[in-house]
Each structure stands twice: as structure tokens, then as C-alpha cells.
Write an enzyme that holds these catalytic residues in place. Structure first.
Site, mmCIF file in Angstrom:
data_model
loop_
_atom_site.group_PDB
_atom_site.id
_atom_site.type_symbol
_atom_site.label_atom_id
_atom_site.label_comp_id
_atom_site.label_asym_id
_atom_site.label_seq_id
_atom_site.Cartn_x
_atom_site.Cartn_y
_atom_site.Cartn_z
ATOM 1 N N ASP A 1 30.905 24.215 36.515
ATOM 2 C CA ASP A 1 32.104 25.024 36.717
ATOM 3 C C ASP A 1 33.329 24.238 36.252
ATOM 4 O O ASP A 1 33.662 23.204 36.823
ATOM 5 C CB ASP A 1 32.206 25.318 38.230
ATOM 6 N N ASP B 1 36.678 28.723 35.278
ATOM 7 C CA ASP B 1 37.462 29.274 36.376
ATOM 8 C C ASP B 1 38.746 29.936 35.849
ATOM 9 O O ASP B 1 39.429 29.363 34.980
ATOM 10 C CB ASP B 1 37.828 28.116 37.324
ATOM 11 N N GLU C 1 35.663 33.519 34.212
ATOM 12 C CA GLU C 1 36.143 34.295 35.346
ATOM 13 C C GLU C 1 37.514 34.854 34.972
ATOM 14 O O GLU C 1 38.430 34.109 34.669
ATOM 15 C CB GLU C 1 36.265 33.430 36.597
ATOM 16 N N HIS D 1 31.316 32.955 45.906
ATOM 17 C CA HIS D 1 31.875 32.206 47.037
ATOM 18 C C HIS D 1 33.250 32.704 47.461
ATOM 19 O O HIS D 1 33.836 32.143 48.379
ATOM 20 C CB HIS D 1 31.951 30.730 46.655
ATOM 21 N N ASP D 2 33.795 33.722 46.803
ATOM 22 C CA ASP D 2 35.101 34.267 47.177
ATOM 23 C C ASP D 2 35.019 35.587 47.974
ATOM 24 O O ASP D 2 35.624 35.690 49.032
ATOM 25 C CB ASP D 2 35.992 34.462 45.941
HETATM 26 O O1 TEU Z 1 39.110 32.265 41.983
HETATM 27 C C1 TEU Z 1 40.073 32.993 41.328
HETATM 28 C C2 TEU Z 1 40.691 34.097 42.068
HETATM 29 O O2 TEU Z 1 41.741 34.573 41.680
HETATM 30 C C3 TEU Z 1 40.082 34.619 43.273
HETATM 31 O O3 TEU Z 1 38.902 35.216 43.321
HETATM 32 C C4 TEU Z 1 40.758 34.231 44.496
HETATM 33 O O4 TEU Z 1 39.925 33.476 45.307
HETATM 34 C C5 TEU Z 1 41.172 35.478 45.202
HETATM 35 O O5 TEU Z 1 42.035 36.181 44.360
HETATM 36 C C6 TEU Z 1 41.885 35.155 46.439
HETATM 37 O O6 TEU Z 1 42.175 36.369 47.086
HETATM 38 C C7 TEU Z 1 38.722 31.044 41.450
HETATM 39 C C8 TEU Z 1 37.656 30.421 42.317
HETATM 40 O O7 TEU Z 1 36.510 31.232 42.317
HETATM 41 C C9 TEU Z 1 38.234 30.222 43.693
HETATM 42 O O8 TEU Z 1 37.280 29.745 44.608
HETATM 43 C C10 TEU Z 1 39.380 29.263 43.556
HETATM 44 O O9 TEU Z 1 40.036 29.130 44.782
HETATM 45 C C11 TEU Z 1 40.387 29.724 42.501
HETATM 46 O O10 TEU Z 1 39.794 30.146 41.304
HETATM 47 C C12 TEU Z 1 41.311 28.585 42.130
HETATM 48 O O11 TEU Z 1 40.618 27.617 41.405
#
Ligand code: TEU
Length: 542
Positions: A95, A195, A244, A318-319
Site C-alpha cells: 500500500d 492510497d 483508491e 478497513h474504512d
Molecule cells: O482513505 C481515504 C478516504 O478518503 C476515506 O475512505 C476516509 O477514510 C473516509 O473518507 C473517512 O470518512 C485512505 C485510507 O484507506 C484511510 O485508511 C486513510 O485514513 C486515508 O486514506 C488517509 O491516508
């Protein structure tokens, strides 16, 4: 690289398997579970960040991109994992968090000391201490700018204040990032997840009168050029890559993923996971709008196909919260709904991702006290919601449905203490339903959610229709049922998914399809009726 018939499994190392009793999952824990993963028959493992990090955002705040955080193990452990997975035919995807670094990263630390070279690695702007350069909001709440008194400047952080955005306009930054990709490629890594990679090219730094600023940096002016350059110069073309994409569009995702663009293999988009956001607000609860969900799938599936793009297919990572808790049922129809949701996306056009525990039907955390939460976003929004006038009870209800910690509770391996995840105290509490929902119990049960996922993975491996066929959505006016038709040469496949906890009817009886030569080849109920039973999925082939 052909990835049409492949399936990716996502591991959140901190919550997957602890091997040394410190309550944190680690790399040797993953090594000890390779047999389970090989049995599931997945092709790639995407590991979320295990690099040295202050862990303000669970590793998405990277302090060193070329090392292993000692809490996860050593470089030797990682090399052993790559080799052992490879021997089982499983490739590793790492990642790459390239939109921002941790403020603990050496580059940012040098910038803070006023080193000109490194100040140009980030987005610093002049300004008075009480007037941020723009009114943009951080995705985790509050201003997206932080003032550094010693420099008399502000720096941009679209996420946490400890996650400073990199300045991709600076060619030196781009060279640094290419070198990181080469480093991991040399170690035998087979792919990468990038990411929030559609946020790397910032446009004009002006106030946003209508929103939080995202329209000025989402799918920004040079994003496609930067991606092309990154992929070409780092020599990763041909490896499996997924970007992403935050708040993106179909048109942009076609460009990110169409092979002739030479950018990425595929994209994650999130529109289908916002159908229960009231007025687009993650923190306002609403029952899911199934009609909207269907329209989003239909437009993304058909639109991406028309443009030659490729989707990553997923419900969980994981989100977001766990999908069974969100669109399925955690009570009477737990098993049926978990299977229906799985089939709904695995048979679409794209590459399916399974997030650890999803294949067991794991559910939301069920936390009832703020002290159980660990996620920075959840803790920030607890305070924001309280300050906005919500009671503690209401705030906990919202976090219970929306917190990112819902998807981060430890993997449920067995019914024992701490679900077999650790012999110590887990960093985040184990879900109490592990006595019932766990891998050991499901491995011995042919009717389990796990067994159903195994069937879906094997089906994709074996069927060119599923991997390569065209897709068209049917039953478009039906507000209860998601349905589509796949076609490849003379073969046909129909999928009908009931998203309701009651029986629903179709515009055309299923028996009529049988008269046309279709046969039921997969489902989560015995037999076939004209209507669909609660959360029933029926797959017909001809
Ligand atoms: O996530 C990006 C992102 O915008 C989201 O899914 C975010 O967690 C959500 O909008 C919050 O409501 C990525 C990663 O998957 C996440 O775990 C990180 O925190 C984020 O980037 C920052 O690196």
C-alpha cells in the site's frame, strides 16, 4: 498481466494475527495463516501499511517507506512472507501512501527546520497565524491547514494534521516516489495499491464557497500525467495496480484504468457505499436507498465497460463498516444476507476484493462506550458531533454505524479467548460474537459463509464468462432486487439478489427462465421459486 480472473484478499496486519502476544497483529502472524489463504484460493494479498509510523492514522501516516515497523516484525520476516506466499502462488501487493507523509518523516522534519529543499516537498503557504490560506476542510474534520509559527507558514493536510500533503509539482518528489516503487519491486512485491491517488494534483488554492474544497484537488489538473510518469519510470507497468479514488467520476476512472492509458490496472470508487448517507453526510444516518445502489452499480459497471475501464469490486475494507451490518441482516438472515451480498459483487465485471473477516460474515464492532474506539476520525467526530448538539447516546449510535473501527476489530479465527487473534490484550476489542462467527467453525461447515466465498473464488477462476463477459443490468425498475446478465460467446449467466428481509416478486417468474434452458447453479436457499425469499440470491446459467 491478466487480472480478470483473479481475486484479491485484503489484510489489515494490525488486526489479522498476532504471533508474539503483544496484542498487535504482525507479519509472522500472516505467515502462520498462509494455509488458510491458499485454501480460500486467493491470488493476491494486499497488505495495508506496516511501515514505520507514529500510527496516528494506523499506518497511513508513513515515516519511512522502505522499512518495517518493528511492532510488525523485521525486513527478514517480510522477505520470508513474500517467498512463502509466492511458493503458494500468492502475490503480495503493498500500500503506497503517496499523497502525504507522516510529519514524523525525515523529509518533513527537515522542512520544519527550514531546509529549503525539503520545504519544497510539501505544500507550504504564507499567511497570518489566524488566516488559513483557504477554507478547505480536512477529511477528518477541521481546517486542512496547520500553521507553523517558527516558519510563519501554513502546510496543507487533507487528512490528519500529522499527514502533510506532498507537493507532486516538484519533480524531486516524483523521483523519490519512483525509487520507493523500484525498491519494493526488487524485493519481489507483485503489485501496489495507491492510497487516495486521485488527490495528488492540487489545482487552484482558492476558497470553496460551495463545499469543503475537494473540487479543487479531486482528479486534479496533472493527475493523469503524474500517474503515467510514475508507472513508466518506476518500471511497474504490467504489475497489478489499484488506485483508491476519492469522490471521482466514471470518465476519470476510465482514464485511470483503460490499458491504453498506461496508468493503473483498476480503480476503487465509493459511490455505492454512500447510499445510506443522509444528504451525502457520512455522520447522518439513513436507511440504505437500494434503488440508488442499483443505479450506481449499473452506471459504473456498464459505463466502465463501454470505456474499456476496469473496476475493483468491493463492499468492505478497513474504512467502511461491515457490509452485513449495513445492507444485510445480523439476526435471522445473517448467513443468507452475507452470501447474497458476496455473490452480488463477485459475479460482476471487475476484480473482487475480500476484506479479512468478510468471508466469515463478520459484523460491526458493537462498541457502546467511546473508550473502546481507537480511530482518529471516530475520536474527532465524537467531539464534533457532541459540539454540534448530539447527546452522547446519539453520538455513540452514529459511531456504532459509521466508525472505521467497525471493520478493524480482530480477525475471528476461533471461539477461544480473543478469538485466537492474540494471547495478549488486543489493541482493539474482539467482537463478542466470535463464539459463533469464526473461521474454525465455518471451515467444518459446507453451508458456511466461508464455504460460499470459496465457491465464488473458484467460479471466477474457472469461468471465462465471469472473468471476461459483458454485463447488462435487468429488473431496473425493481426497488428490491439487484439483477444483471453476463454474456460471453454462447454462455449466459443471470444473477438475482433480493436486498429485503421479506419475499419479493420479479417482473418475470424465474420458472420462465428455466423454460428457456437456464439452470440454477448457485444460491443460498434450496430449490427455486418464482419469487425471491428474504435476502435470496439465485444464479442461473445457460
Ligand atoms: O482513505 C481515504 C478516504 O478518503 C476515506 O475512505 C476516509 O477514510 C473516509 O473518507 C473517512 O470518512 C485512505 C485510507 O484507506 C484511510 O485508511 C486513510 O485514513 C486515508 O486514506 C488517509 O491516508
Amino acid at each position: 498481466m491478466h487480472f480478470e480472473d483473479k481475486v484479491v484478499y485484503q489484510i489489515y496486519p494490525k488486526s489479522f494475527q498476532d504471533s508474539n502476544g503483544d496484542g498487535w497483529g504482525d507479519i509472522n502472524g500472516i505467515r502462520s495463516r498462509l494455509g488458510y489463504l491458499a485454501d480460500l484460493d486467493v491470488d493476491f494479498l494486499w497488505l495495508t501499511p506496516f511501515f514505520p509510523s507514529p500510527q496516528r492514522d494506523n499506518g497511513y501516516d508513513v515515516a519511512d517507506y522502505r522499512a518495517v515497523d518493528p511492532r510488525f516484525g523485521t525486513m527478514a520476516d517480510l522477505e520470508a512472507l513474500i517467498a512463502e506466499a509466492g511458493a503458494k502462488g500468492i502475490g503480495l501487493m503493498f500500500d503506497m501512501v503517496f499523497n502525504h507523509t507522516s510529519t514524523a518523516h525525515e523529509w518533513f522534519q527537515k522542512a520544519l527546520k527550514g531546509d529549503e529543499k525539503y520545504m519544497k516537498y510539501y505544500i507550504f503557504r504564507d499567511g497570518a497565524p489566524d488566516a488559513p490560506p483557504t477554507n478547505w476542510q480536512s477529511k477528518f474534520g477541521g481546517s486542512a491547514w496547520e500553521y507553523v509559527p517558527a516558519l510563519g507558514k501554513w502546510y496543507l493536510h487533507l487528512f490528519d494534521v500529522t499527514q502533510a500533503d506532498l507537493n507532486w509539482e516538484n519533480p524531486e518528489v516524483r523521483e523519490e516516489l519512483k525509487a520507493i516503487l523500484r525498491f519494493w519491486k526488487q524485493k519481489g512485491v507483485r503489485g501496489f495499491r495507491f492510497d487516495v491517488v486521485n488527490l495528488i494534483s492540487k489545482g487552484d488554492f482558492v476558497d470553496d464557497a460551495e463545499g469543503d474544497g475537494r473540487r479543487f484537488y479531486t482528479d486534479g489538473p496533472h493527475v493523469h500525467a503524474y500517474l503515467k510518469e510514475l508507472v513508466r519510470d518506476s518500471g511497474i507497468e504490467g504489475m497489478v495496480t489499484v488506485g483508491e479514488m476519492s469522490s471521482t467520476s466514471i470518465a476519470n476512472c476510465i482514464r485511470y484504468s483503460a490499458p491504453h492509458e498506461h496508468e493503473l490496472s483498476m480503480t476503487f470508487s465509493f459511490h455505492h457505499l454512500k447510499v445510506d448517507y443522509k444528504d451525502g453526510d457520512k455522520w447522518s444516518l439513513m436507511a440504505p436507498d437500494i434503488h440508488a445502489l442499483k443505479e450506481i452499480f449499473a452506471s459504473w459497471q456498464e459505463g466502465m465497460a463501454q470505456g474499456g475501464g476496469w473496476n475493483a469490486l468491493f463492499w468492505c475494507n478497513h474504512d467502511p463498516p461491515r457490509i452485513v451490518s449495513r445492507l444485510g441482516d445480523t439476526g435471522r438472515y445473517w448467513k443468507e444476507s452475507a452470501k447474497m451480498l458476496a455473490a452480488a459483487i463477485h459475479l460482476m465485471r471487475g476484480t473482487p476484493y475480500i476484506y479479512q473477516g468478510e468471508e466469515l460474515g463478520m459484523t460491526n464492532a458493537g462498541f457502546t462506550d467511546i473508550s473502546s474506539y481507537r480511530d482518529v476520525e471516530s475520536l474527532n467526530y465524537h467531539d464534533i458531533l457532541r459540539a454540534g448538539g448530539h447527546s452522547e447516546q446519539k453520538t455513540l449510535q452514529i459511531l456504532g454505524a459509521r466508525s472505521r473501527d467497525n471493520g478493524r476489530t480482530p480477525m475471528q479465527w476461533d471461539a477461544g479467548t480473543q478469538a485466537g487473534f492474540t494471547v495478549g490484550t488486543p489493541w482493539l476489542a474482539v467482537n463478542s460474537n466470535h463464539a459463533v462467527i469464526n473461521a474454525a467453525a465455518e471451515a467444518d461447515d459446507e453451508d458456511s459463509v466461508l464455504a460460499f466465498y470459496k465457491k465464488l473464488v473458484r467460479l471466477r477462476h474457472a469461468s471465462r464468462l465471469i472473468a471476461e463477459g459483458s454485463i447488462r443490468f435487468i429488473e431496473r425498475e425493481n426497488n428490491d432486487v439487484l439483477a444483471y446478465k453476463r454474456a460471453w460467446q454462447q454462455e449466459r449467466l443471470l444473477v438475482f439478489c433480493n436486498f429485503r428481509d421479506h419475499e419479493v416478486s420479479l417482473s418475470r417468474h424465474l420458472s420462465l427462465y428455466q423454460q428457456e434452458g437456464y439452470e440454477k447453479t448457485l444460491g443460498n436457499y434450496e430449490g427455486l421459486e418464482d419469487t425471491l425469499r428474504p435476502f435470496e440470491v439465485v444464479v442461473l446459467t445457460r
